[in-house]
Design a protein around this motif. Structure first.
Motif, PDB file in Angstrom:
ATOM      1  N   GLN A  15       0.841  -1.205   0.000  1.00 59.47           N
ATOM      2  CA  GLN A  15       0.000   0.000   0.000  1.00 59.47           C
ATOM      3  C   GLN A  15       0.877   1.257   0.000  1.00 59.47           C
ATOM      4  O   GLN A  15       0.598   2.205  -0.729  1.00 59.47           O
ATOM      5  CB  GLN A  15      -0.940   0.009   1.223  1.00 59.47           C
ATOM      6  N   LYS A  16       1.918   1.240   0.809  1.00 54.38           N
ATOM      7  CA  LYS A  16       2.826   2.394   0.869  1.00 54.38           C
ATOM      8  C   LYS A  16       3.501   2.606  -0.485  1.00 54.38           C
ATOM      9  O   LYS A  16       3.595   3.729  -0.971  1.00 54.38           O
ATOM     10  CB  LYS A  16       3.873   2.188   1.958  1.00 54.38           C
ATOM     11  N   LYS A  26       1.304  11.692  -9.956  1.00 49.26           N
ATOM     12  CA  LYS A  26       0.570  12.955  -9.933  1.00 49.26           C
ATOM     13  C   LYS A  26       1.530  14.139 -10.096  1.00 49.26           C
ATOM     14  O   LYS A  26       1.241  15.076 -10.833  1.00 49.26           O
ATOM     15  CB  LYS A  26      -0.218  13.099  -8.627  1.00 49.26           C
ATOM     16  N   LYS A  67       2.345   1.692  -3.365  1.00 44.53           N
ATOM     17  CA  LYS A  67       1.306   2.144  -4.298  1.00 44.53           C
ATOM     18  C   LYS A  67       1.046   3.645  -4.111  1.00 44.53           C
ATOM     19  O   LYS A  67       0.949   4.398  -5.083  1.00 44.53           O
ATOM     20  CB  LYS A  67       0.019   1.351  -4.067  1.00 44.53           C
ATOM     21  N   GLU A  68       0.935   4.092  -2.848  1.00 40.15           N
ATOM     22  CA  GLU A  68       0.697   5.509  -2.568  1.00 40.15           C
ATOM     23  C   GLU A  68       1.858   6.373  -3.055  1.00 40.15           C
ATOM     24  O   GLU A  68       1.648   7.445  -3.625  1.00 40.15           O
ATOM     25  CB  GLU A  68       0.465   5.723  -1.069  1.00 40.15           C
ATOM     26  N   GLU A  69       3.082   5.909  -2.830  1.00 35.75           N
ATOM     27  CA  GLU A  69       4.248   6.653  -3.295  1.00 35.75           C
ATOM     28  C   GLU A  69       4.264   6.754  -4.815  1.00 35.75           C
ATOM     29  O   GLU A  69       4.572   7.806  -5.377  1.00 35.75           O
ATOM     30  CB  GLU A  69       5.543   5.999  -2.785  1.00 35.75           C
ATOM     31  N   GLU A 102       1.630   6.674  -6.746  1.00 39.18           N
ATOM     32  CA  GLU A 102       0.560   7.594  -7.129  1.00 39.18           C
ATOM     33  C   GLU A 102       0.997   9.052  -6.959  1.00 39.18           C
ATOM     34  O   GLU A 102       0.711   9.890  -7.807  1.00 39.18           O
ATOM     35  CB  GLU A 102      -0.702   7.320  -6.309  1.00 39.18           C
ATOM     36  N   VAL A 103       1.685   9.347  -5.847  1.00 39.88           N
ATOM     37  CA  VAL A 103       2.174  10.703  -5.607  1.00 39.88           C
ATOM     38  C   VAL A 103       3.174  11.098  -6.691  1.00 39.88           C
ATOM     39  O   VAL A 103       3.113  12.205  -7.232  1.00 39.88           O
ATOM     40  CB  VAL A 103       2.811  10.818  -4.192  1.00 39.88           C
TER      41      VAL A 103
END
Length: 185
Positions: free
Chosen positions: A53-54, A64, A56-58, A60-61
């Motif tokens: 999850q971490k 973006k 994936k979030e990184e 995504e950031v």
């Protein structure tokens, strides 16, 4: 001869008692109970899920941020291209309009008329319209400054100043701009 052997250390009878036993320590493997195994596997799965999850979030950031950077570059390139495509005369009309607004505190309509007048700047209507579409100015503040000038230099009444500000033969401010000026004199 036995004495010689003992002196030379050849007698094995004394050294056998002194031998130290060097064996590896025995490690006992304890089997997990089914509950312990389930708990351990659940914790490992939770850590793995958190890590995924971490990541994936990184990602995504980062994606973006990259999108925003590309959009910014495209917007800058588009603005530069648009600026380069504006005719010189249009740019000149805009600079002249800004000058009239800043120094003479003229209204938007008054500036347009001055830009297109054959007795004024004599810009083509398209250039003057480009200037009006692209000028950024506080027209209420200009109306107030013009009203202050009339009040101080000509000692006019508020109603006479208002009429002068909105007159098609005068300053050509909107009624809203003129009222703001009178309210803030």
């Amino acid at each position: 001869m036995g004495a010689c052997t003992a002196a030379l250390g050849g007698d094995d009878s004394d050294t056998e008692d002194e031998k130290v036993e060097t064996t590896a320590p025995i490690v006992e493997e304890v089997e997990e109970t089914p509950e312990e195994k389930t708990t351990r596997e659940a914790k490992e799965a939770e850590k793995k899920a958190e890590s995924e999850q971490k990541a994936k979030e990184e990602a995504e950031v980062e994606a973006k941020a990259e999108e925003e950077r590309i959009a910014q570059e495209e917007a800058e390139a588009e603005a530069k291209e648009k600026e380069e495509s504006v005719p010189r005369e249009h740019k000149s009309a805009l600079k002249k309009a800004e000058s009239y607004a800043e120094t003479m505190h003229m209204s938007k309509v008054g500036i347009y008329d001055q830009l297109t007048s054959e007795y004024g700047e004599n810009f083509p209507p398209e250039a003057a319209q480009y200037a009006m579409d692209n000028i950024v100015f506080d027209w209420k503040e200009n109306a107030l400054k013009k009203a202050q000038s009339y009040a101080e230099t000509m000692n006019m009444s508020d109603s006479a100043i208002y009429e002068q500000l909105i007159s098609e033969y005068g300053e050509k401010f909107t009624p809203e701009e003129a009222q703001y000026a009178i309210d803030n004199l």
